[in-house]
Scaffold this active site. Structure first.
Site, mmCIF file in Angstrom:
data_model
loop_
_atom_site.group_PDB
_atom_site.id
_atom_site.type_symbol
_atom_site.label_atom_id
_atom_site.label_comp_id
_atom_site.label_asym_id
_atom_site.label_seq_id
_atom_site.Cartn_x
_atom_site.Cartn_y
_atom_site.Cartn_z
ATOM 1 N N ASP A 11 53.255 31.336 4.891
ATOM 2 C CA ASP A 11 52.079 30.699 5.486
ATOM 3 C C ASP A 11 52.486 29.391 6.161
ATOM 4 O O ASP A 11 53.460 28.754 5.753
ATOM 5 C CB ASP A 11 51.023 30.457 4.386
ATOM 6 C CG ASP A 11 49.634 30.239 4.966
ATOM 7 O OD1 ASP A 11 49.437 30.483 6.171
ATOM 8 O OD2 ASP A 11 48.738 29.817 4.208
ATOM 9 N N ASN A 45 43.681 39.381 8.773
ATOM 10 C CA ASN A 45 44.209 38.637 9.915
ATOM 11 C C ASN A 45 43.756 39.199 11.269
ATOM 12 O O ASN A 45 43.885 38.527 12.298
ATOM 13 C CB ASN A 45 45.743 38.546 9.863
ATOM 14 C CG ASN A 45 46.268 37.588 8.815
ATOM 15 O OD1 ASN A 45 47.341 37.783 8.262
ATOM 16 N ND2 ASN A 45 45.521 36.522 8.516
HETATM 17 C C1 IPE Z 1 47.781 34.936 4.063
HETATM 18 O O1 IPE Z 1 47.765 33.877 4.933
HETATM 19 C C2 IPE Z 1 48.194 36.168 4.801
HETATM 20 C C3 IPE Z 1 49.575 36.185 5.237
HETATM 21 C C4 IPE Z 1 50.457 35.275 4.983
HETATM 22 C C5 IPE Z 1 49.968 37.344 5.989
HETATM 23 P P1 IPE Z 1 46.398 33.433 5.653
HETATM 24 O O2 IPE Z 1 46.732 32.233 6.452
HETATM 25 O O3 IPE Z 1 45.816 34.593 6.367
HETATM 26 O O4 IPE Z 1 45.475 33.088 4.404
HETATM 27 P P2 IPE Z 1 44.197 32.163 4.284
HETATM 28 O O5 IPE Z 1 43.250 32.595 5.370
HETATM 29 O O6 IPE Z 1 44.646 30.756 4.471
HETATM 30 O O7 IPE Z 1 43.680 32.407 2.901
HETATM 31 C C1 IPE Z 2 51.133 32.810 8.463
HETATM 32 O O1 IPE Z 2 50.907 31.663 9.213
HETATM 33 C C2 IPE Z 2 51.287 34.043 9.321
HETATM 34 C C3 IPE Z 2 50.106 34.922 9.339
HETATM 35 C C4 IPE Z 2 49.122 34.875 8.493
HETATM 36 C C5 IPE Z 2 50.052 35.951 10.366
HETATM 37 P P1 IPE Z 2 49.451 31.233 9.684
HETATM 38 O O2 IPE Z 2 49.231 31.754 11.047
HETATM 39 O O3 IPE Z 2 48.441 31.601 8.680
HETATM 40 O O4 IPE Z 2 49.625 29.661 9.743
HETATM 41 P P2 IPE Z 2 48.517 28.566 9.397
HETATM 42 O O5 IPE Z 2 48.049 28.832 8.005
HETATM 43 O O6 IPE Z 2 47.407 28.728 10.392
HETATM 44 O O7 IPE Z 2 49.232 27.276 9.533
HETATM 45 MG MG MG Z 3 47.602 30.624 7.113
#
Ligand code: IPE
Ligand code: IPE
Ligand code: MG
Length: 235
Positions: free
Chosen positions: A15, A63
């Site tokens: 993340d 996502n």
């Molecule tokens: C969790 O991250 C999903 C992945 C890392 C693929 P998100 O960024 O989607 O999670 P939330 O929305 O902060 O809970």
């Molecule tokens: C994790 O990074 C990757 C996916 C969930 C696809 P994020 O895209 O969630 O990054 P933040 O949480 O917005 O920084």
């Molecule tokens: Mg995230």
């Protein structure tokens, strides 16, 4: 650190790609690209440390709610990156598997997944489970659906439904439950990852954003894990 206990099975919620990019005034897609490099490093670092199984959460069933621009960029990256992963896996004797529901992906991505899995299926080293369009609840729902069908057709009887049987219907069948679950970027939640499998996993959360995750960070997580006393409900 002495007495480093290497977890047999590690799961990672990667993340912070978006925040990494935003901090640099870059488009979020650039964060995801940098995240792919961190993933490649981490696969290799886990192999060198002797981890048996690494599961990485890269795209959740939720996502898809992101903007079409971001989802499009992620799919483009996935197309490119799965080809790259074949080389990374083969160079490191890694067997790749996919967990999640592949049915929502475009046919060419599904072909790419099949290619990656087939091209690495004979490797005997670490297993790398790539969680894409993965959701823990969705995985359990699909497993129940499958069990109900098998009970109806007599393949399984109602009395056979044990925890082991349920595990064997999940996408992670055959993989060890995670000993250590790592989440980057400081969020204190599970976000629908491996809900069944993490019953007794040890958690490690770091503020480091995923694209900055490296061997030093991985070792910090393993050092922390090494000091844990796991009890599994006993004493
Ligand atoms: C969790 O991250 C999903 C992945 C890392 C693929 P998100 O960024 O989607 O999670 P939330 O929305 O902060 O809970
Ligand atoms: C994790 O990074 C990757 C996916 C969930 C696809 P994020 O895209 O969630 O990054 P933040 O949480 O917005 O920084
Ligand atoms: Mg995230």
């Amino acid at each position: 650190m002495e007495n480093l206990v290497i977890p047999k099975s590690i799961a990672i919620i990667l993340d912070g790609n978006g925040r990494w990019a935003e901090k640099r005034n870059l488009p979020r897609a650039m964060g995801h690209k940098a995240g792919c490099e961190a993933l490649e490093r981490t696969v290799e670092d886990c192999v060198r440390l002797g981890v048996e199984s690494l599961t990485v959460y890269a795209f959740s069933t939720e996502n898809w709610k992101r903007s079409a621009l971001e989802v499009g960029a992620l799919m483009k990256l996935l197309r490119f990156y799965m080809v790259k992963l074949i080389d990374v896996a083969n160079k490191n004797n890694v067997r790749a598997v996919m967990i999640g529901d592949e049915n929502r992906f475009e046919p060419d991505i599904r072909k790419g997944i099949k290619k990656l899995v087939d091209a690495t299926s004979k490797n005997t080293g670490m297993t790398f489970a790539f969680a894409i369009n993965y959701g823990g609840r969705d995985e359990i729902r699909r497993a129940i659906d499958h069990i109900v069908d098998d009970v109806a057709s007599g393949v399984v009887s109602k009395e056979d439904i044990s925890e082991e049987l349920i595990s064997s219907y999940l996408d992670t069948r055959g993989l060890p439950d995670p000993d250590l679950l790592i989440r980057t970027s400081g969020e204190l939640r599970v976000s629908n990852f491996l809900l069944w499998q993490i019953a007794y996993s040890e958690f490690y959360i770091t503020d480091t954003l995923w694209p900055d995750f490296d061997k030093e960070e991985l070792l910090k997580a393993i050092e922390s894990y090494s000091k844990r006393q796991r009890r599994f409900g006993g004493r």
